[in-house]
Design a protein around this motif. Structure first.
Motif, PDB file in Angstrom:
ATOM      1  N   SER B 260       0.861  -1.179   0.000  1.00 54.96           N
ATOM      2  CA  SER B 260       0.000   0.000   0.000  1.00 54.96           C
ATOM      3  C   SER B 260       0.897   1.228   0.000  1.00 54.96           C
ATOM      4  O   SER B 260       2.034   1.171   0.470  1.00 54.96           O
ATOM      5  N   TRP B 261       0.384   2.305  -0.575  1.00 56.18           N
ATOM      6  CA  TRP B 261       1.182   3.546  -0.577  1.00 56.18           C
ATOM      7  C   TRP B 261       0.255   4.744  -0.587  1.00 56.18           C
ATOM      8  O   TRP B 261      -0.855   4.664  -1.136  1.00 56.18           O
ATOM      9  N   GLY B 262       0.688   5.809   0.065  1.00 51.16           N
ATOM     10  CA  GLY B 262      -0.198   6.957   0.240  1.00 51.16           C
ATOM     11  C   GLY B 262       0.534   8.289   0.240  1.00 51.16           C
ATOM     12  O   GLY B 262       1.658   8.392   0.722  1.00 51.16           O
ATOM     13  N   LEU B 263      -0.149   9.280  -0.320  1.00 52.77           N
ATOM     14  CA  LEU B 263       0.366  10.658  -0.386  1.00 52.77           C
ATOM     15  C   LEU B 263      -0.796  11.570  -0.002  1.00 52.77           C
ATOM     16  O   LEU B 263      -1.883  11.429  -0.560  1.00 52.77           O
ATOM     17  N   SER B 264      -0.563  12.470   0.934  1.00 52.44           N
ATOM     18  CA  SER B 264      -1.698  13.222   1.481  1.00 52.44           C
ATOM     19  C   SER B 264      -1.551  14.725   1.308  1.00 52.44           C
ATOM     20  O   SER B 264      -0.519  15.228   0.868  1.00 52.44           O
ATOM     21  N   THR B 265      -2.604  15.439   1.698  1.00 51.11           N
ATOM     22  CA  THR B 265      -2.630  16.904   1.653  1.00 51.11           C
ATOM     23  C   THR B 265      -1.564  17.526   2.558  1.00 51.11           C
ATOM     24  O   THR B 265      -1.302  18.719   2.456  1.00 51.11           O
ATOM     25  N   ARG B 266      -0.945  16.709   3.424  1.00 48.70           N
ATOM     26  CA  ARG B 266       0.126  17.230   4.267  1.00 48.70           C
ATOM     27  C   ARG B 266       1.252  17.819   3.416  1.00 48.70           C
ATOM     28  O   ARG B 266       1.912  18.782   3.839  1.00 48.70           O
ATOM     29  N   ILE B 267       1.449  17.302   2.220  1.00 43.94           N
ATOM     30  CA  ILE B 267       2.552  17.779   1.385  1.00 43.94           C
ATOM     31  C   ILE B 267       2.344  19.238   0.952  1.00 43.94           C
ATOM     32  O   ILE B 267       3.309  19.932   0.593  1.00 43.94           O
ATOM     33  N   ILE B 268       1.099  19.703   1.030  1.00 38.13           N
ATOM     34  CA  ILE B 268       0.849  21.124   0.736  1.00 38.13           C
ATOM     35  C   ILE B 268       1.594  21.996   1.756  1.00 38.13           C
ATOM     36  O   ILE B 268       2.123  23.057   1.420  1.00 38.13           O
ATOM     37  N   GLY B 269       1.661  21.518   3.001  1.00 37.73           N
ATOM     38  CA  GLY B 269       2.433  22.233   4.028  1.00 37.73           C
ATOM     39  C   GLY B 269       3.892  22.362   3.642  1.00 37.73           C
ATOM     40  O   GLY B 269       4.528  23.398   3.881  1.00 37.73           O
ATOM     41  N   ALA B 270       4.436  21.314   3.034  1.00 34.13           N
ATOM     42  CA  ALA B 270       5.842  21.340   2.614  1.00 34.13           C
ATOM     43  C   ALA B 270       6.065  22.378   1.510  1.00 34.13           C
ATOM     44  O   ALA B 270       7.098  23.061   1.493  1.00 34.13           O
ATOM     45  N   ILE B 271       5.109  22.498   0.591  1.00 33.57           N
ATOM     46  CA  ILE B 271       5.235  23.506  -0.479  1.00 33.57           C
ATOM     47  C   ILE B 271       5.301  24.903   0.134  1.00 33.57           C
ATOM     48  O   ILE B 271       6.149  25.721  -0.228  1.00 33.57           O
ATOM     49  N   ILE B 272       4.389  25.152   1.067  1.00 34.16           N
ATOM     50  CA  ILE B 272       4.304  26.484   1.684  1.00 34.16           C
ATOM     51  C   ILE B 272       5.597  26.811   2.421  1.00 34.16           C
ATOM     52  O   ILE B 272       6.177  27.881   2.240  1.00 34.16           O
ATOM     53  N   MET B 273       6.071  25.873   3.243  1.00 40.27           N
ATOM     54  CA  MET B 273       7.273  26.145   4.056  1.00 40.27           C
ATOM     55  C   MET B 273       8.541  26.219   3.210  1.00 40.27           C
ATOM     56  O   MET B 273       9.409  27.054   3.448  1.00 40.27           O
ATOM     57  N   THR B 274       8.662  25.340   2.233  1.00 36.06           N
ATOM     58  CA  THR B 274       9.885  25.301   1.436  1.00 36.06           C
ATOM     59  C   THR B 274      10.063  26.574   0.624  1.00 36.06           C
ATOM     60  O   THR B 274      11.167  27.121   0.545  1.00 36.06           O
ATOM     61  N   HIS B 275       8.987  27.041   0.010  1.00 37.68           N
ATOM     62  CA  HIS B 275       9.142  28.116  -0.979  1.00 37.68           C
ATOM     63  C   HIS B 275       8.711  29.505  -0.507  1.00 37.68           C
ATOM     64  O   HIS B 275       9.110  30.498  -1.109  1.00 37.68           O
ATOM     65  N   GLY B 276       7.879  29.582   0.518  1.00 35.11           N
ATOM     66  CA  GLY B 276       7.341  30.881   0.936  1.00 35.11           C
ATOM     67  C   GLY B 276       8.438  31.839   1.392  1.00 35.11           C
ATOM     68  O   GLY B 276       9.553  31.417   1.705  1.00 35.11           O
ATOM     69  N   ASP B 277       8.112  33.127   1.412  1.00 39.63           N
ATOM     70  CA  ASP B 277       9.071  34.115   1.917  1.00 39.63           C
ATOM     71  C   ASP B 277       8.357  35.153   2.772  1.00 39.63           C
ATOM     72  O   ASP B 277       7.164  35.019   3.051  1.00 39.63           O
ATOM     73  N   ASP B 278       9.081  36.166   3.182  1.00 40.84           N
ATOM     74  CA  ASP B 278       8.499  37.156   4.090  1.00 40.84           C
ATOM     75  C   ASP B 278       7.252  37.829   3.530  1.00 40.84           C
ATOM     76  O   ASP B 278       6.437  38.351   4.278  1.00 40.84           O
ATOM     77  N   ASP B 279       7.103  37.825   2.213  1.00 40.70           N
ATOM     78  CA  ASP B 279       5.947  38.482   1.606  1.00 40.70           C
ATOM     79  C   ASP B 279       4.775  37.550   1.347  1.00 40.70           C
ATOM     80  O   ASP B 279       3.748  37.981   0.840  1.00 40.70           O
ATOM     81  N   GLY B 280       4.952  36.268   1.629  1.00 37.42           N
ATOM     82  CA  GLY B 280       3.807  35.364   1.471  1.00 37.42           C
ATOM     83  C   GLY B 280       4.169  34.052   0.823  1.00 37.42           C
ATOM     84  O   GLY B 280       5.310  33.578   0.898  1.00 37.42           O
ATOM     85  N   ILE B 281       3.161  33.479   0.179  1.00 36.60           N
ATOM     86  CA  ILE B 281       3.293  32.201  -0.512  1.00 36.60           C
ATOM     87  C   ILE B 281       4.108  32.402  -1.796  1.00 36.60           C
ATOM     88  O   ILE B 281       4.013  33.457  -2.419  1.00 36.60           O
ATOM     89  N   VAL B 282       4.902  31.392  -2.181  1.00 37.22           N
ATOM     90  CA  VAL B 282       5.526  31.386  -3.518  1.00 37.22           C
ATOM     91  C   VAL B 282       5.225  30.027  -4.136  1.00 37.22           C
ATOM     92  O   VAL B 282       5.699  29.004  -3.660  1.00 37.22           O
ATOM     93  N   MET B 283       4.405  30.002  -5.170  1.00 39.32           N
ATOM     94  CA  MET B 283       3.990  28.730  -5.752  1.00 39.32           C
ATOM     95  C   MET B 283       4.902  28.326  -6.904  1.00 39.32           C
ATOM     96  O   MET B 283       5.135  29.119  -7.816  1.00 39.32           O
ATOM     97  N   PRO B 284       5.388  27.084  -6.899  1.00 43.72           N
ATOM     98  CA  PRO B 284       6.110  26.593  -8.081  1.00 43.72           C
ATOM     99  C   PRO B 284       5.133  26.546  -9.266  1.00 43.72           C
ATOM    100  O   PRO B 284       3.987  26.105  -9.104  1.00 43.72           O
ATOM    101  N   PRO B 285       5.565  27.000 -10.442  1.00 48.87           N
ATOM    102  CA  PRO B 285       4.648  27.090 -11.593  1.00 48.87           C
ATOM    103  C   PRO B 285       3.883  25.795 -11.889  1.00 48.87           C
ATOM    104  O   PRO B 285       2.701  25.838 -12.205  1.00 48.87           O
ATOM    105  N   LYS B 286       4.556  24.652 -11.759  1.00 47.15           N
ATOM    106  CA  LYS B 286       3.892  23.413 -12.168  1.00 47.15           C
ATOM    107  C   LYS B 286       2.711  23.038 -11.282  1.00 47.15           C
ATOM    108  O   LYS B 286       1.892  22.209 -11.662  1.00 47.15           O
TER     109      LYS B 286
END
Lengths: 487, 487
Positions: B260-286
């Protein structure tokens, strides 16, 4: 062939056929949890295609997807009196979680008005925050005593869209637009003819001011409510409910006008019943998970290679295609399987076919075979799929028309209902007592007051005004309502 | 600008920034149900794009989507001893439904192994019925005491795929293929560098034989487990569990091997923390729900018309585009909003731009502006989006590398963990007592034993064999494990 696969004939006993064909074609299965079903890939694939089709219409209406919690505090449900009365008997309740008894019991959502509108009240401050148009694709639970695959299950999948507006007319316009979007899905994608209309007071959604509906007629003469679009007025927004208020451009406080509309996996049952035949499922091309299956007539290398080549070519042209090149089952078995699961077109690739440059296409809907040239294969197939889709709808219209009646007297009404069932148009005084008595005596309920023009996407549909007398009590009636026994 | 919008600086307090930016950018909101969150359209749109990207990889692995009931009879969970022990403390339990007390209590699924495998045992008879590869996109519930947007919520959304095989090696190969599919999503779509590896005995999934994982490093030095792929061996298929048996080609009874294998909405947290900056969210284009926003600099008819024209042109070229031509807010406010929500490119259409034939593009990631010619607009933007995506990944790799350490002694280990956190590679004897003591003393857990080659999609990954001594107890150790404090 139907007997060979031990499938009850649809023409003899549709309800038995229905349960059998769903399991044999692997659309669904019973689950170990009473009243819940398992959507197997063949059945879930239909839902995925409905989602894709409907998502396009949601996008056009500028509705955004979101997700709200499955749990609803019991106190929320109680904020709208009709709403809680309608749903209380069907709730599943969580009393314990994380090893502890909960201070407030939580209902599993039967629908999400209350949890969504609690958030709306937080998000809406000014008229600039409106309209809000949000949709969820989710699972809901309504505890059912008697269940049936797709048609009535304790847990089901659906979309529920919820809008809030500053202006009442804007809300009502959107309600009709949403209803029209359901007609499009039913008629243009699923090839199921429907009647658009509005519900009577007693058949309205619990908490709605107006409920509109699309009603389909099944081959056994019973109607299936296939999608509903509601105007909730200010029932949920007013101060003592969820208090969704905003400052209008003059700085005055107003309460929002709201809608909700939903389409569920139940409509898959309508596809199966409307189009299926004694040999199994018949899928309309536009919704079929597999539109074309390419079957290798033997394990010969050239044939297997050509089969896979054709598959690639068709997939590239956006035709949903699968292949069967396995050596586990015979050609006869493969064709039987494609027939049972209702794949619109089966292409057979054999030695003779390769030599002649013509494939044999078996058309599921007409049970006919025809040659298809390998030249222009894609456009030939695309045209054929379109023709099948159109003819399936036309045939469904014809069959439905045979089940449309009108009755001038109650005796006539009862006779038709006993002999044919179907839709019966009849004068009704719009008094609840008559509606109830008719239901008790004939099992027929008011399905809707049909719009004067069914295809009408106009914002304010009209109803045919006539002068008559109620078939039940004989008092004055101005509309002919549509009655039917219903699923 | 960050202060103006009253957003805590990420560089000063990431955890505070995280909670604020999610609400201000309208990705999510607190719900009235403790521990549950509301996914608002801006946040849910990210999940929809993850679904689309991952669905393609599921299709490649020939995994089919289906849907199983949300309810799991308590007796089912008890059939696999480790499984029930792992999940019992987090269950939400339905005790009443349809107005009655239930004979058997039902758990809301925390994961679907048990309900799915009960069906698999019904569907699998012969080796011809194998492999089964089924995926569900659904909601699951695990009652949590401390919650955080996306990272840890009582209800979350995920995909869970479950396969059953006649052959053990075939199952293990697929486990690694699934893990590699997660690496692709994380690195190639979300621009988040991850480490692939296998979990220690105590960190394995409840019921698994092998658990493999992708681990991401957040800017605050804490690791985030971002997707796991398990080989369950015959733990669930054996006779006293779900009895999923089949006749092999020699006619003997065997039990299936499962994953079994699973990927969850928790990874959205990783996007926010990895890329965000002092001015807010930074979304990778893809993954950005909106890749380009076209903003009209004024309400001038020509400008509004051109703005809408550009939008149409970009949407036709499959660039996810929105426009802002409203007269409700100022240009500054619009740009501020695009910055906060992290839209990769903002195009401004004003009088000067129309005259010169060059638009001004604001690039969120670099906070730079550049001119883009209206000629070849689509290819210019496509290239720019690709460049941004690549640079975001490179920058994330650099930042992650700054948080990768190795320690030869326990003192060194503790010092690094106190000063920097981050990933620490260190010898461990693979004895549970040492793992536990390290966790108690440093809050760091074994994240994984990294594969020798991270990008390796080979079916049997290797581990670097070394000769060393456990940092905790000094006894012989052959592998350096990756330790970190974890979310």
């Amino acid at each position: 062939m139907a007997l060979k696969r031990n499938l009850t004939l649809k023409s003899e006993n549709m309800s038995k056929w229905y349960t059998q064909v769903i399991q044999q074609a692997k659309l669904a299965d019973y689950s170990p949890v009473k009243g819940c079903m398992v959507f197997r890939p063949n059945g879930y694939g239909i839902w995925e295609n409905i989602q894709k089709s409907y998502q396009k219409l949601l996008d056009k209406m500028e509705v955004k997807n979101a997700y709200f919690p499955i749990f609803i505090p019991m106190s929320f449900l109680e904020k709208e009196a009709d709403h809680v009365e309608g749903f209380a008997p069907e709730l599943a309740i969580v009393t314990h979680a994380g090893g502890e008894e909960l201070a407030e019991k939580l209902a599993i959502r039967p629908t999400s008005e209350t949890i969504m509108y609690d958030m709306y009240s937080k998000w809406v401050q000014s008229h600039r925050d409106l309209p809000i148009k949000i949709n969820q694709w989710n699972n809901v639970v309504r505890w059912e005593k008697r269940t049936s695959f797709f048609l009535r299950t304790t847990e089901f999948l659906w979309q529920e869209a919820h809008s809030a507006h500053a202006d009442k007319q804007e809300a009502i316009d959107l309600m009709y637009e949403a209803l029209e979007s359901y007609r499009k899905i039913a008629e243009e994608i699923l090839a199921i003819p429907v009647v658009k209309g509005k519900k009577s007071e007693s058949e309205k959604f619990a908490g709605a001011e107006i409920t509109t509906t699309i009603e389909a007629m099944m081959p056994d003469g019973k109607a299936l409510q296939s999608g509903t679009s509601h105007h909730l007025g200010q029932n949920f927004s007013k101060k003592d409910a969820f208090n969704i208020s905003f400052q209008n451009s003059e700085g005055q406080t107003e309460y929002t006008y709201q809608n909700s509309w939903g389409l569920s996996t139940r409509i898959i049952g309508a596809i199966i019943m409307t189009h299926g035949d004694d040999d199994g499922i018949v899928m309309p091309p536009k919704i079929a998970p597999t539109q074309v299956i390419v079957v290798a007539a033997s394990q010969d290398d050239d044939i297997v290679r050509k089969t896979n080549e054709i598959k690639k070519q068709l997939i590239k042209a956006d035709i949903r295609t699968s292949v069967d090149t396995s050596d586990q089952t015979s050609l006869g078995w493969k064709l039987n399987d494609a027939e049972l699961t209702g794949i619109p077109i089966t292409l057979i690739v054999g030695k003779r076919e390769l030599e002649s440059g013509n494939l044999t296409a078996s058309i599921r809907f007409t049970k006919t075979k025809q040659k298809i040239s390998l030249d222009n294969l894609v456009s030939n197939l695309t045209n054929l799929l379109d023709t099948i889709q159109a003819n399936m709808f036309n045939k469904a219209v014809e069959k439905t028309n045979e089940l449309r009646f009108s009755a001038e007297t109650y005796d006539e009404f009862k006779k038709i209902m006993l002999e044919n069932r179907g839709f019966i148009k009849a004068f009704w005084c719009e008094n609840k007592a008559c509606e109830k008595a008719i239901k008790e005596e004939t099992k027929a309920t008011t399905r809707c007051l049909p719009f004067l023009f069914n295809q009408e996407s106009a914002k304010s549909p009209k109803y045919k005004e006539e002068s008559g007398t109620c078939i039940k009590c004989g008092s004055k009636a101005t509309h002919r309502w549509l009655f039917a026994q219903a699923y």
